[in-house]
Design an enzyme around this catalytic site. Structure first.
Site, PDB file in Angstrom:
ATOM      1  CB  VAL A 145      69.160  59.178  10.512  1.00 41.25           C
ATOM      2  CG1 VAL A 145      68.953  58.007   9.389  1.00 41.25           C
ATOM      3  CG2 VAL A 145      68.251  60.307   9.783  1.00 41.25           C
ATOM      4  CG  ASN A 164      67.963  57.941   0.371  1.00 37.97           C
ATOM      5  OD1 ASN A 164      67.586  58.727  -0.685  1.00 37.97           O
ATOM      6  ND2 ASN A 164      66.695  57.234   0.711  1.00 37.97           N
ATOM      7  CE1 TYR A 194      64.749  68.146   1.743  1.00 35.03           C
ATOM      8  CE2 TYR A 194      65.122  69.499   0.063  1.00 35.03           C
ATOM      9  CZ  TYR A 194      64.946  68.164   0.437  1.00 35.03           C
ATOM     10  OH  TYR A 194      65.132  67.183  -0.383  1.00 35.03           O
ATOM     11  CB  ALA A 234      69.900  75.565   5.911  1.00 36.26           C
ATOM     12  CE  LYS A 273      68.175  66.812   1.578  1.00 35.14           C
ATOM     13  NZ  LYS A 273      68.564  65.431   1.706  1.00 35.14           N
ATOM     14  CB  ILE A 280      62.665  62.419  -7.787  1.00 32.20           C
ATOM     15  CG1 ILE A 280      64.123  62.835  -7.865  1.00 32.20           C
ATOM     16  CG2 ILE A 280      62.629  60.759  -8.270  1.00 32.20           C
ATOM     17  CD1 ILE A 280      64.528  63.114  -9.273  1.00 32.20           C
TER      18      ILE A 280
HETATM   19  P1  NAP Z   1      60.503  59.476   0.908  1.00 38.81           P
HETATM   20  O1  NAP Z   1      59.879  58.911  -0.178  1.00 38.81           O
HETATM   21  O2  NAP Z   1      59.686  60.420   2.004  1.00 38.81           O
HETATM   22  O3  NAP Z   1      61.198  58.624   1.774  1.00 38.81           O
HETATM   23  C1  NAP Z   1      62.215  59.083   2.776  1.00 38.81           C
HETATM   24  C2  NAP Z   1      62.255  57.725   3.784  1.00 38.81           C
HETATM   25  O4  NAP Z   1      63.005  58.152   4.776  1.00 38.81           O
HETATM   26  C3  NAP Z   1      60.806  57.284   4.422  1.00 38.81           C
HETATM   27  O5  NAP Z   1      60.785  55.987   4.608  1.00 38.81           O
HETATM   28  C4  NAP Z   1      61.145  58.064   5.809  1.00 38.81           C
HETATM   29  O6  NAP Z   1      60.242  57.311   6.829  1.00 38.81           O
HETATM   30  C5  NAP Z   1      62.457  57.609   6.174  1.00 38.81           C
HETATM   31  N1  NAP Z   1      62.917  58.678   7.127  1.00 38.81           N
HETATM   32  C6  NAP Z   1      62.343  59.875   7.432  1.00 38.81           C
HETATM   33  N2  NAP Z   1      62.902  60.347   8.651  1.00 38.81           N
HETATM   34  C7  NAP Z   1      63.868  59.580   9.053  1.00 38.81           C
HETATM   35  C8  NAP Z   1      64.680  59.130  10.139  1.00 38.81           C
HETATM   36  N3  NAP Z   1      64.638  60.167  11.102  1.00 38.81           N
HETATM   37  N4  NAP Z   1      65.399  58.242  10.278  1.00 38.81           N
HETATM   38  C9  NAP Z   1      65.206  57.348   9.145  1.00 38.81           C
HETATM   39  N5  NAP Z   1      64.295  57.131   8.350  1.00 38.81           N
HETATM   40  C10 NAP Z   1      63.985  58.147   8.075  1.00 38.81           C
HETATM   41  O7  NAP Z   1      61.755  60.516   0.572  1.00 38.81           O
HETATM   42  P2  NAP Z   1      62.475  60.333  -0.913  1.00 38.81           P
HETATM   43  O8  NAP Z   1      61.759  61.363  -1.881  1.00 38.81           O
HETATM   44  O9  NAP Z   1      62.504  59.246  -1.351  1.00 38.81           O
HETATM   45  O10 NAP Z   1      63.746  61.233  -0.583  1.00 38.81           O
HETATM   46  C11 NAP Z   1      65.113  60.563  -0.348  1.00 38.81           C
HETATM   47  C12 NAP Z   1      66.189  61.482  -0.150  1.00 38.81           C
HETATM   48  O11 NAP Z   1      66.262  62.162  -1.207  1.00 38.81           O
HETATM   49  C13 NAP Z   1      65.796  62.495   0.749  1.00 38.81           C
HETATM   50  O12 NAP Z   1      67.094  62.992   1.578  1.00 38.81           O
HETATM   51  C14 NAP Z   1      65.636  63.853  -0.002  1.00 38.81           C
HETATM   52  O13 NAP Z   1      65.666  64.998   0.529  1.00 38.81           O
HETATM   53  C15 NAP Z   1      66.203  63.589  -1.156  1.00 38.81           C
HETATM   54  N6  NAP Z   1      65.461  64.226  -2.260  1.00 38.81           N
HETATM   55  C16 NAP Z   1      64.433  63.873  -2.934  1.00 38.81           C
HETATM   56  C17 NAP Z   1      63.665  64.584  -4.004  1.00 38.81           C
HETATM   57  C18 NAP Z   1      62.662  64.168  -4.481  1.00 38.81           C
HETATM   58  O14 NAP Z   1      62.126  65.194  -5.377  1.00 38.81           O
HETATM   59  N7  NAP Z   1      61.901  63.412  -3.913  1.00 38.81           N
HETATM   60  C19 NAP Z   1      64.608  65.774  -4.368  1.00 38.81           C
HETATM   61  C20 NAP Z   1      65.764  66.189  -3.929  1.00 38.81           C
HETATM   62  C21 NAP Z   1      66.406  65.392  -2.833  1.00 38.81           C
HETATM   63  P3  NAP Z   1      58.905  57.626   7.228  1.00 38.81           P
HETATM   64  O15 NAP Z   1      57.998  57.317   5.985  1.00 38.81           O
HETATM   65  O16 NAP Z   1      58.229  56.999   8.365  1.00 38.81           O
HETATM   66  O17 NAP Z   1      58.938  59.334   7.146  1.00 38.81           O
END
Ligand code: NAP
Length: 246
Positions: A63, A89, A154, A156, A158, A187
């Site tokens: 992305v 996402n 991060y 900044a 979000k 999460i």
């Molecule tokens: P995750 O388990 O790390 O999954 C993120 C996915 O995005 C992974 O498959 C990752 O691939 C992929 N990704 C990373 N960089 C990318 C890129 N440049 N282009 C395309 N795909 C990419 O994260 P998550 O916890 O599900 O988080 C999803 C979203 O929720 C994020 O925006 C995160 O900031 C937000 N969020 C999460 C939490 C939480 O507590 N989990 C809290 C607040 C917000 P790789 O595995 O190859 O890196």
């Protein structure tokens, strides 16, 4: 079926919140583009959707790369002929206290979490404008709204996502496109698995519900905002965090 025949792109759809969202949306009748950097996980999720009778394609995307994002939108159009929903996402962390945060870590997180969200939205809006309808759901975070230790970069990005969401809600509302954001708390995904258990326990204590969120808690919020039930919701940030900031 709350998303019958809707075409949805889910970035980061191979893992964590994105994966849960793909599986839920497929059960709700959506046709999916699983868009992820991680090819192996993306293909695994694709097989899961297909095995349960759903419809999906996998598109590898970075992305933070404009050309790659354009290819993602093109693949969606070539395969399905429309784009109804973008779940913006994909996101990463690369933490460090302000005094020690490297320029590289700063830039990497900006490129994925901020530029990536911008590129993906810009790539889908010509199609949504032509359709006169569309839903864009961006992913913010409790860290972007209230700040968090060690997350200058991060937080900044979000907070920036909130600003972009509200701006696009104003710019695109008149064209039939709703733009909203979800701000997850902490999460249980691969992202939080990197956080030391002691820190997570402290977080849990702060949550009035006394637990971390499950990916399904966020997928449910994405589903609501993507569905016709949210047709009059625009420019909002839906906080799904168990009340951690109260
Ligand atoms: P995750 O388990 O790390 O999954 C993120 C996915 O995005 C992974 O498959 C990752 O691939 C992929 N990704 C990373 N960089 C990318 C890129 N440049 N282009 C395309 N795909 C990419 O994260 P998550 O916890 O599900 O988080 C999803 C979203 O929720 C994020 O925006 C995160 O900031 C937000 N969020 C999460 C939490 C939480 O507590 N989990 C809290 C607040 C917000 P790789 O595995 O190859 O890196």
């Amino acid at each position: 079926m709350r998303l019958a025949d809707k075409v949805a792109i889910v970035t980061g759809g191979g893992n964590g919140l994105g994966k849960e969202t793909v599986l839920l949306f497929a059960r709700e009748g959506a046709k999916l583009v699983i868009a992820d950097f991680d090819e192996k996980s993306g293909h695994e999720v694709l097989s899961q959707v297909k095995d349960s009778g759903g419809e999906a394609i996998f598109q590898q995307v970075d992305v933070s790369n404009l050309e790659s994002v354009k290819q993602m939108a093109k693949a969606a159009i070539e395969h399905y002929g429309r784009i109804d929903i973008l779940i913006n996402n994909a996101g990463i962390t690369n933490d460090g206290l302000l005094a020690k945060l490297s320029k590289e870590a700063w830039q990497q997180v900006i490129d994925v979490n901020l530029s990536g969200v911008f590129y993906c939205a810009q790539a889908v809006i010509p199609t949504m404008i032509e359709q006169g309808k569309g839903k864009i759901i961006n992913t913010s975070s409790v860290s972007g709204v209230y700040g968090n230790f060690g997350q200058t970069n991060y937080a900044a990005t979000k907070a920036g996502v909130v600003g972009m969401t509200k701006t696009w809600a104003k710019e695109l509302g008149g064209k039939g496109i709703n733009v909203n954001a979800v701000a997850p708390g902490f999460i249980e995904t691969g992202m939080t698995a990197k956080v030391p258990a002691k820190v997570l326990d402290k977080m849990k204590e702060k949550v009035p519900l006394k637990r971390l969120g499950k990916p399904r808690d966020i997928a449910n919020a994405y589903l609501y905002l993507a569905s016709d039930e949210a047709d009059y919701v625009n420019g909002t940030v839906l906080h799904v965090d168990g009340g951690i900031v109260l």
